[in-house]
Design a protein around this motif. Structure first.
Motif, PDB file in Angstrom:
ATOM      1  N   ARG A 103       0.829  -1.339  -0.082  1.00 37.79           N
ATOM      2  CA  ARG A 103       0.035  -0.007   0.052  1.00 37.79           C
ATOM      3  C   ARG A 103       0.896   1.370  -0.060  1.00 37.79           C
ATOM      4  NH1 ARG A 103      -2.915  -0.563   4.817  1.00 37.79           N
ATOM      5  NH2 ARG A 103      -4.310  -1.961   3.953  1.00 37.79           N
ATOM      6  N   ALA A 104       1.743   1.292   0.737  1.00 39.46           N
ATOM      7  CA  ALA A 104       2.797   2.434   0.763  1.00 39.46           C
ATOM      8  C   ALA A 104       3.469   2.683  -0.539  1.00 39.46           C
ATOM      9  CB  ALA A 104       3.911   2.043   2.021  1.00 39.46           C
ATOM     10  N   PHE A 105       3.769   1.608  -1.241  1.00 37.81           N
ATOM     11  CA  PHE A 105       4.271   1.967  -2.531  1.00 37.81           C
ATOM     12  C   PHE A 105       3.693   2.433  -3.332  1.00 37.81           C
ATOM     13  CE2 PHE A 105       4.630   0.482  -7.076  1.00 37.81           C
ATOM     14  CZ  PHE A 105       6.137   0.795  -7.168  1.00 37.81           C
ATOM     15  N   TRP A 106       2.246   1.691  -3.764  1.00 40.72           N
ATOM     16  CA  TRP A 106       1.411   2.216  -4.559  1.00 40.72           C
ATOM     17  C   TRP A 106       0.508   3.567  -4.364  1.00 40.72           C
ATOM     18  CZ3 TRP A 106       0.779   0.274  -9.419  1.00 40.72           C
ATOM     19  CH2 TRP A 106       1.237  -0.894  -9.674  1.00 40.72           C
ATOM     20  N   CYS A 107       0.555   3.727  -3.159  1.00 44.85           N
ATOM     21  CA  CYS A 107       0.075   5.218  -2.620  1.00 44.85           C
ATOM     22  C   CYS A 107       1.285   6.169  -2.613  1.00 44.85           C
ATOM     23  CB  CYS A 107      -1.087   5.209  -1.182  1.00 44.85           C
ATOM     24  SG  CYS A 107      -2.193   4.230  -1.421  1.00 44.85           S
ATOM     25  N   GLY A 108       2.160   5.978  -1.763  1.00 43.34           N
ATOM     26  CA  GLY A 108       3.276   6.922  -1.438  1.00 43.34           C
ATOM     27  C   GLY A 108       4.119   7.133  -2.594  1.00 43.34           C
ATOM     28  N   VAL A 109       4.406   6.162  -3.426  1.00 41.83           N
ATOM     29  CA  VAL A 109       5.499   6.293  -4.652  1.00 41.83           C
ATOM     30  C   VAL A 109       4.790   6.489  -5.970  1.00 41.83           C
ATOM     31  CG1 VAL A 109       7.425   5.227  -5.967  1.00 41.83           C
ATOM     32  CG2 VAL A 109       7.125   5.205  -3.454  1.00 41.83           C
ATOM     33  N   ILE A 110       3.848   5.732  -6.308  1.00 45.30           N
ATOM     34  CA  ILE A 110       2.844   5.764  -7.470  1.00 45.30           C
ATOM     35  C   ILE A 110       1.987   6.877  -7.491  1.00 45.30           C
ATOM     36  CG2 ILE A 110       1.599   4.515  -9.204  1.00 45.30           C
ATOM     37  CD1 ILE A 110       4.899   3.674  -8.868  1.00 45.30           C
ATOM     38  N   VAL A 125      -5.865  -0.939  -9.178  1.00 49.16           N
ATOM     39  CA  VAL A 125      -5.089  -1.811  -8.441  1.00 49.16           C
ATOM     40  C   VAL A 125      -5.774  -2.736  -7.262  1.00 49.16           C
ATOM     41  CG1 VAL A 125      -2.626  -2.178  -7.415  1.00 49.16           C
ATOM     42  CG2 VAL A 125      -2.800  -0.863  -9.420  1.00 49.16           C
ATOM     43  N   HIS A 126      -5.981  -3.666  -7.257  1.00 52.23           N
ATOM     44  CA  HIS A 126      -6.499  -4.210  -6.323  1.00 52.23           C
ATOM     45  C   HIS A 126      -5.250  -4.941  -5.433  1.00 52.23           C
ATOM     46  CE1 HIS A 126     -11.025  -4.247  -7.880  1.00 52.23           C
ATOM     47  NE2 HIS A 126     -10.476  -2.947  -8.077  1.00 52.23           N
ATOM     48  N   ILE A 127      -5.441  -4.941  -4.334  1.00 51.20           N
ATOM     49  CA  ILE A 127      -4.140  -5.997  -3.496  1.00 51.20           C
ATOM     50  C   ILE A 127      -4.962  -6.838  -2.546  1.00 51.20           C
ATOM     51  CG2 ILE A 127      -2.128  -5.684  -2.154  1.00 51.20           C
ATOM     52  CD1 ILE A 127      -1.965  -2.793  -2.940  1.00 51.20           C
ATOM     53  N   TYR A 128      -4.545  -8.106  -2.475  1.00 58.35           N
ATOM     54  CA  TYR A 128      -5.043  -8.952  -1.533  1.00 58.35           C
ATOM     55  C   TYR A 128      -3.796  -9.574  -0.699  1.00 58.35           C
ATOM     56  CZ  TYR A 128      -5.610 -12.442  -4.724  1.00 58.35           C
ATOM     57  OH  TYR A 128      -5.403 -13.630  -5.895  1.00 58.35           O
ATOM     58  N   ALA A 129      -4.087  -9.983   0.891  1.00 60.93           N
ATOM     59  CA  ALA A 129      -3.138 -10.472   1.573  1.00 60.93           C
ATOM     60  C   ALA A 129      -3.952 -11.744   2.061  1.00 60.93           C
ATOM     61  CB  ALA A 129      -2.521  -9.613   2.334  1.00 60.93           C
ATOM     62  N   GLY A 130      -3.390 -12.531   2.927  1.00 60.97           N
ATOM     63  CA  GLY A 130      -3.961 -13.489   3.678  1.00 60.97           C
ATOM     64  C   GLY A 130      -4.158 -14.746   2.843  1.00 60.97           C
ATOM     65  N   GLY A 131      -4.959 -15.826   3.438  1.00 64.24           N
ATOM     66  CA  GLY A 131      -5.026 -17.112   2.565  1.00 64.24           C
ATOM     67  C   GLY A 131      -5.194 -17.114   1.017  1.00 64.24           C
ATOM     68  N   PRO A 132      -6.329 -16.113   0.696  1.00 64.52           N
ATOM     69  CA  PRO A 132      -6.245 -16.202  -0.941  1.00 64.52           C
ATOM     70  C   PRO A 132      -5.126 -15.778  -1.557  1.00 64.52           C
ATOM     71  CG  PRO A 132      -8.317 -15.347   0.060  1.00 64.52           C
ATOM     72  CD  PRO A 132      -7.382 -15.407   1.302  1.00 64.52           C
ATOM     73  N   ALA A 133      -4.172 -15.082  -1.053  1.00 64.43           N
ATOM     74  CA  ALA A 133      -2.959 -14.612  -1.835  1.00 64.43           C
ATOM     75  C   ALA A 133      -2.016 -15.818  -1.727  1.00 64.43           C
ATOM     76  CB  ALA A 133      -2.218 -13.248  -1.057  1.00 64.43           C
ATOM     77  N   LEU A 134      -2.031 -16.771  -0.821  1.00 65.99           N
ATOM     78  CA  LEU A 134      -1.331 -17.894  -0.564  1.00 65.99           C
ATOM     79  C   LEU A 134      -1.532 -19.008  -1.600  1.00 65.99           C
ATOM     80  CD1 LEU A 134      -0.766 -18.234   3.268  1.00 65.99           C
ATOM     81  CD2 LEU A 134       0.871 -17.724   1.762  1.00 65.99           C
ATOM     82  N   LEU A 170      -6.929   0.433  -4.667  1.00 66.27           N
ATOM     83  CA  LEU A 170      -6.244   1.890  -5.050  1.00 66.27           C
ATOM     84  C   LEU A 170      -6.867   2.335  -6.292  1.00 66.27           C
ATOM     85  CD1 LEU A 170      -2.582   0.445  -3.929  1.00 66.27           C
ATOM     86  CD2 LEU A 170      -4.540   1.442  -2.606  1.00 66.27           C
ATOM     87  N   ALA A 171      -6.919   3.526  -6.170  1.00 66.06           N
ATOM     88  CA  ALA A 171      -7.475   4.483  -7.449  1.00 66.06           C
ATOM     89  C   ALA A 171      -6.721   5.288  -7.941  1.00 66.06           C
ATOM     90  CB  ALA A 171      -8.862   5.255  -7.165  1.00 66.06           C
ATOM     91  N   CYS A 172      -7.133   5.749  -9.160  1.00 66.51           N
ATOM     92  CA  CYS A 172      -6.316   7.186  -9.705  1.00 66.51           C
ATOM     93  C   CYS A 172      -6.678   8.154  -8.936  1.00 66.51           C
ATOM     94  CB  CYS A 172      -6.747   7.379 -11.096  1.00 66.51           C
ATOM     95  SG  CYS A 172      -6.300   5.947 -12.233  1.00 66.51           S
ATOM     96  N   PRO A 173      -5.835   9.166  -8.740  1.00 67.96           N
ATOM     97  CA  PRO A 173      -6.126  10.079  -7.717  1.00 67.96           C
ATOM     98  C   PRO A 173      -7.172  11.243  -8.058  1.00 67.96           C
ATOM     99  CG  PRO A 173      -3.832  10.578  -8.898  1.00 67.96           C
ATOM    100  CD  PRO A 173      -4.578   9.461  -9.226  1.00 67.96           C
ATOM    101  N   GLN A 174      -7.576  11.396  -9.520  1.00 67.48           N
ATOM    102  CA  GLN A 174      -8.545  12.466  -9.934  1.00 67.48           C
ATOM    103  C   GLN A 174      -9.881  12.093  -9.033  1.00 67.48           C
ATOM    104  OE1 GLN A 174      -7.397  10.189 -11.922  1.00 67.48           O
ATOM    105  NE2 GLN A 174      -8.954   9.566 -13.377  1.00 67.48           N
ATOM    106  N   PRO A 175     -10.826  13.168  -9.026  1.00 66.63           N
ATOM    107  CA  PRO A 175     -12.177  12.803  -8.400  1.00 66.63           C
ATOM    108  C   PRO A 175     -12.830  11.609  -9.311  1.00 66.63           C
ATOM    109  CG  PRO A 175     -11.586  15.075  -8.394  1.00 66.63           C
ATOM    110  CD  PRO A 175     -10.427  14.309  -9.112  1.00 66.63           C
TER     111      PRO A 175
END
Length: 189
Positions: A34-41, A69-78, A58-63
């Motif tokens: 999240r930090a990469f995609w929001c803070g850097v990108i 970009v959808h990010i997921y963690a936990g069991g489904p990511a494995l 995560l969305a494009c910044p314009q209104p």
């Protein structure tokens, strides 16, 4: 805004791909990703339905910017593995914005393809999941309120479950797909 133009000719059956809807990435470190995609990108976090496992949209910044970009963690990511995949294997699926839900289902059936169906919790989004011959999972996303016919089939064996692959390379209907689209003379293995 451009209005989608349906392909000309008798082959148009109501199935229409409108564009890229999102890219889904698996992670074992949600905060860092999240930090990469929001803070850097420069994307911004937006509300995400409760799928029962951790993640972020995560969305494009314009209104009104779309969550691309959808990010997921936990069991489904494995996905049944001991560790989350990295590199391009961390890309779980590519989502296309589409129209013609039932026409796509008919295409999958005619080609002998296996597919799964899903209704995004708390939304009107309908989804179909299918694999390309290389095992790349595609998610076709539809605005359900604009679709005619029955909603997604959520019975066991047809409902999509995150992190559970249903791709079997040896069972992929190669010849049927090639024959349907007149590609047998161009096919290479």
């Amino acid at each position: 805004m451009n209005t989608p133009v349906a392909p000309a000719g008798p082959a148009h059956d109501g199935a229409l791909t409108l564009g890229l809807f999102h890219l889904a990435i698996k992670t074992d470190d949600l905060a860092l990703t999240r930090a990469f995609w929001c803070g850097v990108i420069g994307l911004r976090e937006v509300a995400r339905p409760d799928f029962g496992y951790p993640g972020a949209w995560l969305a494009c910044p314009q209104p009104g910017g779309q969550a691309i970009v959808h990010i997921y963690a936990g069991g489904p990511a494995l996905g049944g593995a001991a560790r989350v995949a990295s590199g391009t294997a961390a890309i779980d699926h590519v989502s296309l914005a589409c129209a013609g839900y039932h026409a796509y289902r008919a295409r999958f059936q005619a080609a002998g393809l296996d597919w799964r169906e899903f209704l995004v919790p708390g939304t009107s989004l309908w989804q179909l999941f299918v694999y390309d011959p290389s095992g790349v999972q595609l998610e076709l996303t539809f605005e359900g309120s604009a679709e005619a016919g029955a909603p997604p089939d959520r019975r066991d064996g047809r409902v999509y479950r995150a992190g559970q692959s249903f791709f079997t390379a040896s069972a992929y209907p190669r010849q049927t797909l090639l024959s349907l689209h007149g590609e047998t003379h161009h096919a290479t293995r």
